[in-house]
Design a protein around this motif. Structure first.
Motif, PDB file in Angstrom:
ATOM      1  N   VAL A   1     -26.438 -54.246 -14.152  1.00 50.18           N
ATOM      2  CA  VAL A   1     -26.913 -52.901 -14.813  1.00 50.18           C
ATOM      3  C   VAL A   1     -26.318 -51.626 -14.123  1.00 50.18           C
ATOM      4  O   VAL A   1     -25.594 -50.935 -14.885  1.00 50.18           O
ATOM      5  CB  VAL A   1     -28.587 -52.659 -14.819  1.00 50.18           C
ATOM      6  N   GLU A   2     -26.019 -51.593 -12.941  1.00 49.82           N
ATOM      7  CA  GLU A   2     -25.152 -50.535 -12.230  1.00 49.82           C
ATOM      8  C   GLU A   2     -23.862 -50.739 -12.686  1.00 49.82           C
ATOM      9  O   GLU A   2     -22.995 -49.621 -12.912  1.00 49.82           O
ATOM     10  CB  GLU A   2     -25.262 -50.645 -10.857  1.00 49.82           C
TER      11      GLU A   2
ATOM     12  N   ARG B   1     -23.244 -49.478 -16.094  1.00 43.92           N
ATOM     13  CA  ARG B   1     -23.265 -47.988 -16.214  1.00 43.92           C
ATOM     14  C   ARG B   1     -22.089 -47.181 -15.817  1.00 43.92           C
ATOM     15  O   ARG B   1     -21.550 -46.490 -16.510  1.00 43.92           O
ATOM     16  CB  ARG B   1     -24.483 -47.401 -15.175  1.00 43.92           C
TER      17      ARG B   1
ATOM     18  N   ARG C   1     -19.503 -48.004 -18.582  1.00 39.23           N
ATOM     19  CA  ARG C   1     -19.619 -46.948 -19.554  1.00 39.23           C
ATOM     20  C   ARG C   1     -19.205 -45.482 -19.167  1.00 39.23           C
ATOM     21  O   ARG C   1     -18.744 -45.056 -19.927  1.00 39.23           O
ATOM     22  CB  ARG C   1     -21.265 -46.924 -19.805  1.00 39.23           C
ATOM     23  N   ARG C   2     -19.692 -45.136 -18.139  1.00 37.06           N
ATOM     24  CA  ARG C   2     -18.840 -43.923 -17.609  1.00 37.06           C
ATOM     25  C   ARG C   2     -17.463 -43.895 -17.779  1.00 37.06           C
ATOM     26  O   ARG C   2     -16.758 -42.778 -18.132  1.00 37.06           O
ATOM     27  CB  ARG C   2     -19.642 -43.460 -16.183  1.00 37.06           C
TER      28      ARG C   2
END
Length: 88
Positions: free
Chosen positions: A21-22, A25, A28-29
């Motif tokens: 998940v990290e 993220r 995505r950033r």
């Protein structure tokens, strides 16, 4: 499997999923930053093209106006020549 092994397995699995998940993220950033940069570049490029287009239209207008003025002058000179020849 016993209860303790199940708990350890599930905790390990939870840790793996939290890491994924990290990573998602972070990805995505990075993608959002790239999209923002692309949009900014695109906006700048479009603005530059629009400015160039306005300049070309203005130059084209001036050129057409100059041609029209020259054509009028040619017609005037032709008319004067015709008048001179008819007077002779």
């Amino acid at each position: 499997m016993n209860g303790s092994a199940d708990i350890q397995y599930l905790q390990k699995r939870i840790q793996e999923l939290e890491e994924k998940v990290e990573q998602l993220r972070l990805s995505r950033r990075v993608l959002m930053n790239l999209i923002e940069k692309i949009e900014k570049d695109k906006t700048g490029f479009v603005s530059k093209l629009e400015k160039e287009n306005r300049k070309l239209h203005k130059d084209n207008y001036r050129y057409a106006k100059s041609l029209l003025k020259q054509n009028r002058r040619i017609v005037e000179l032709q008319n004067r020549l015709e008048d001179l020849f008819t007077e002779m």
